[in-house]
Structure formats: C-alpha cells, structure tokens
Design a protein around this motif. Structure first.
Motif: not given
Length: 551
Positions: A296-300, A304, A306, A312-314, A334
């Motif tokens: 998935s896409r993360n906030d930064t 990410t 899982t 979960s790791r970025d 996603d």
C-alpha cells in the motif's frame, strides 16, 4: 563461418546489451549519498529477486527480501533423500549459452556447467523417438527417416519465408540495432495475433507436405522436443526462442541451478556505503522475511509492505517478482498503484502448466550396452505417450543417477495433476516399458520419487507465461513499466520483474534482464543515474524501445 560472432539474447523487441552493461568497469550507476542505506522491498527470492537484490545492495541500498515459499523460486533443485548432490531440477534445468546476462553471474561465481542431454545431441549420446507405436533409434538427425528431415527442412523454410530469418539472425549476431528493428518491428503487427500453428500451416513448405509431417513436428519439434503444446501461442513468442537460440546449445549447472542464487545470496560485493564483505544474506539477517500479504501507499509517499504476521514496514521502493496473478489473489495491492491498463495485462497474462517426475537410480545403468542390439539399454526418449520427454543424468559410474521419467506441458501435465508421486511413476514406467519391453527399470530405483505440478503450487499457479495471440500490448505494458518518468506520482515506486514480465517466458535470461530493468528504475526513482560511459536500459529506451501497437 567459424569467425562469426555468437548469437546472444539481444532483443529483438528491446535490443539492449545487458551483458555489456553488467561487465563495464563503471558499474551500473549510483544513487545520491543521502539515499544510502535506505530500505527497498523485494517480493520473491527467485532469480529476478535475488539478482536485483544483489545489484541494489551494490548501489548502497538495503534490499529486504520477502519469500512466501521456497528460496529459489522456479530455479528449484531438490536433493533426493540421503544425498547432497543428487538432485532433481524441478524448474529451470537447461540454460542456453546465448543467455549472457545469466552466465555473467554463473561465471562470476565460478560455478560449473555442462552440456544438457537434449535429443540428438552428443550429451544425450542417443535418442529414441516413439510415435504411434513406431520407434526409431538415432544419434543424430541423419539417423532418422526421411520424413524427419523433411519436417526439419520445412520449418527452416517457413522461418525464411515468413520471418526473413537469416537476416534477422545476422542482425542479432552483429548487434545491429537499426537493421534488427527494421526487420523485427513490422513483424510484431504481422504475427502478434497469429498462432504458431498458423505460422506452420500457412507456410508454403508445410503446405506441400502431409498432415503427418505437421503432426510429427508437433510431437518432436526442434531443439528440445515437441512443441504442439505451444501451437495456440502467439508466433512472436516462438520466433524469439528461435532467433535468440534459446532452444540451442543448452547447458545445466552442476550441483543444481538453485546454487546460483544461494551463492549470490552469500557473495560479498564491492558496495557503495556498505562495508567490505557485505552480503545480501547479511543485510537480511541471514534469512528472508515471510509472505507479503499487502502492498500500500503510505502517508510519506513511500510504500508499505505487510507480511503474513501483520508486521508493516515502510520502503522507498518495492520490486515485485512473483507471478502476476498473485497480485489479485494472494497479495492485497492498492488498486491505485497500477494503471487499469496494466492491471488488465497482469490479470490476462496466461500461464502454461508443466509437470515433472524424477526418480533416483543406483547407477547410470542406461549406458549398459544391450548385446543383442549393440545399443545403450535406454536413450533420451521423445514419445506421444504420457511421458512425452524422458532425460537421463549421469553423475558418474559409481554414483546414483537421475531419470526425469516425464516432462510434460499443458494437457499432458493436467493428466497427472490429481495423482501423487507413486502413481505418476507407475504411469511413466508403464509407458517406457512399452518402448523398452526388455529393460528392467524398477529394480534400479532408490528412495522416493520427486514430482512437481507448478499449477498446483499456490505460490506459482502455473509454470511460465505463454502469450496468446493479441498479448503483445499486454507484454509491452508489463515489460516497459520500469519507465516511470511520465507516470502519475501515485503509480511510481513499485516495479515488476521476472520471466513472466519479460519477452522470453520460461527462460531465466528474461528474469535477469527484467531484474536489471527494475534496478535501473529504482535507481532512477531514488535520484540516481548511470555513468555517462555506461548508459542503462532506461537511458536507451526512448530511442530503441519496443514498437508500440495502437490500442
């Protein structure tokens, strides 16, 4: 003729010299120092994943490898019980010398290879062809009846008639990009939507022959054996195999091809950022992570991953090397990470079935000479029976040998899908006993058989891609996905590799080349670039990239 350059897997769709890029003293490129040590995820510990991870490590990144099943992917060398080096090659087992990017790593690791015992080759020694109950013994093509010569000549004539094959081969041999694309690119539109069978039956040479000739061609084929399982495929797929000599001059890796990846996993390399002696294994704590279940896409703005334990790791980037159908069945991805046209390509990719059955025997008894005939007891065997292809592996007169009793594809592979190893061996032995009624194979078998049906493995869902007519556009979308400069930001940073992404499915060279494309893509995504004197695939893509067909 002896001074001719060798044919290598150069193009034809994207004529980039991966072997030269790998060998250049300038290296593949560099990334900004502030990116050094940054983690990137690699999904899959097969050829594409481990090779990409090795090269990303050398750039100064920290590749973290996820693996859902067995290390090695479809380079799977399974040892027989009680032995260390008597193995069954369940996946890739024969590697053409034209695969120069793959052999770059084999040679760097100083691994030994030997000629593969394909039909009608010196490595096989002898070959038996058994069709419709009629059996022929041969050491070379010259020993076979005239019909087989007519079939071979007809296919060579068909290649010249439909594909200007000699000129194409010369362009590949000489790495003449302009000439190669001038011949190949128009053929893409001509043959993408036409099958292998259409290519054969529409040729003048085969029209002058009988159905029996076409039938024999389907059963015996060229190079490694019968090709009727590929008759429905796009002819472009077969032309690439012929043109790049992927079905010729093949070798096997002594001790098992899986060793290439295990050795590369533990191979120290000169790296940016990392200290001397760093290995991919060390960066991963000596073991891979488990199954990736979500991307998935993360906030930064990064990505990410899982794993199956919910951890979960970025990451700054993610490389996906698993079979494409797993992205809609096994891994929750996603939807916005890929364009819908790419999703269509990933989902519509068609995979072929394949099954193998191996047994270990006490010694290479097949080399014993039958006093009545003066011939070996058993020979490499091509047949229309259940076994289809039977191969013999001699580890020395005083060591156990291995028989691949059966290697079959598609319908022939599905025939044995419901059965366990013992039933598969019984079916294979029953077929071989009809061809060799006086040979006792059973008393030589030791230990338990080893079998595989790749379509039954939840981590693969099939053996390898087999592009159908009309799939060129899908292949183009997948193969070219590493070129992300013009993509929306929400689709950048996730990359694809593997033989199913390549133009040459079922051949490890496709895994290596797409892995290197992804390395260039990730390097560029993170602000890096190639040295001016050693430009990478993405640098040359705008000028020599694959021809685009209109949607």
């Amino acid at each position: 003729m002896s001074n001719q350059k060798p044919v290598t897997a150069f193009g034809p769709d994207f004529p980039f010299a991966y072997d030269d890029w790998l060998a250049h003293p300038a290296g593949l490129g560099s990334i900004p120092a502030d990116r050094h040590g940054q983690a990137v995820a690699v999904i899959g510990a097969g050829a594409a994943g481990i090779i990409a991870g090795h090269e990303l490590m050398k750039l100064g990144l920290k590749p973290e490898i996820y693996e859902s099943g067995k290390f090695g992917g479809r380079l799977r060398s399974e040892p027989f019980e009680g032995t260390e080096d008597v193995i069954a090659e369940l996946g890739g087992m024969r590697f053409p010398v034209s695969s120069r990017a793959f052999y770059h790593y084999v040679e760097a690791l100083k691994l030994e290879s030997r000629p593969f015992p394909n039909p009608l080759t010196p490595a096989a020694g002898s070959t038996v062809i058994d069709l419709e109950g009629e059996t022929h013994f041969a050491r070379t093509l010259d020993d076979l009846p005239q019909l087989y010569h007519e079939v071979a000549a007809a296919y060579r004539a068909a290649l010249e008639e439909h594909a200007d094959f000699t000129a194409l081969t010369d362009a590949v041999r000489n790495r003449d990009v302009v000439r190669l694309k001038a011949i190949w690119d128009p053929m893409v539109a001509k043959w993408d939507e036409r099958t292998f069978y259409d290519f054969v039956v529409s040729s003048q040479a085969f029209q002058n022959l009988s159905f029996r000739h076409r039938e024999v061609f389907g059963q015996v084929g060229f190079g490694t054996g019968g090709w009727d399982s590929d008759f429905p495929n796009s002819m472009l797929e077969i032309l690439r195999v012929n043109l790049l000599e992927l079905d010729d001059h093949q070798r096997f890796i002594v001790g098992g091809v899986e060793n290439v990846l295990h050795c590369l996993w533990r191979q120290p390399a000169i790296c940016a950022h990392w200290p001397e002696g760093t290995t991919l294994a060390a960066l991963n704590g000596g073991a891979t992570l488990g199954r990736a279940v979500k991307i998935s896409r993360n906030d930064t703005g990064g990505l990410t991953v899982t794993d199956l334990w919910g951890v979960s790791r970025d990451y700054a980037a993610v490389l996906v090397t698993c079979q494409s159908h797993l992205l809609t069945t096994s891994v929750a991805v996603d939807e916005a990470l890929f364009d819908q046209k790419l999703w269509m390509a990933l989902d519509r990719t068609r995979y072929m079935q394949a099954a193998k059955t191996f047994v270990m025997v006490d010694r290479p008894f097949w080399n014993d000479i039958d006093p009545a005939t003066g011939r070996p007891l058993l020979s490499m065997t091509l047949t229309d029976r259940n076994t289809r292809g039977t191969y013999f592996f001699d580890n020395g007169p005083d060591k156990p040998g291995v028989i691949c009793l059966s290697y079959s594809w598609m319908t022939d592979a599905l025939k044995v899908l419901p059965y366990g190893p013992e039933k598969r061996v019984e079916l294979a032995l029953a077929a071989l006993e009809r061809i060799y009624p006086d040979v006792d194979i059973r008393s030589h078998i030791r230990g338990n058989p080893i079998c595989v049906s790749w379509e039954a493995d939840e981590n693969f869902l099939g053996a390898f891609k087999g592009a159908l007519p009309g799939h060129y556009r899908y292949n183009h979308r997948m193969y070219g996905h590493f070129m992300q400069g013009e993509m929306p930001m929400e689709q950048r940073g996730i990359f694809l590799a593997g033989d199913g992404i390549s133009w040459t499915p079922a051949w490890v060279e496709g895994s290596v080349q797409t892995a290197l494309n992804a390395v260039w893509g990730i390097m560029t995504h993170l602000g890096g670039k190639c040295a001016a004197e050693n430009l990478g695939p993405g640098d040359l893509w705008p000028t020599v990239g694959p021809v685009a067909l209109p949607d």
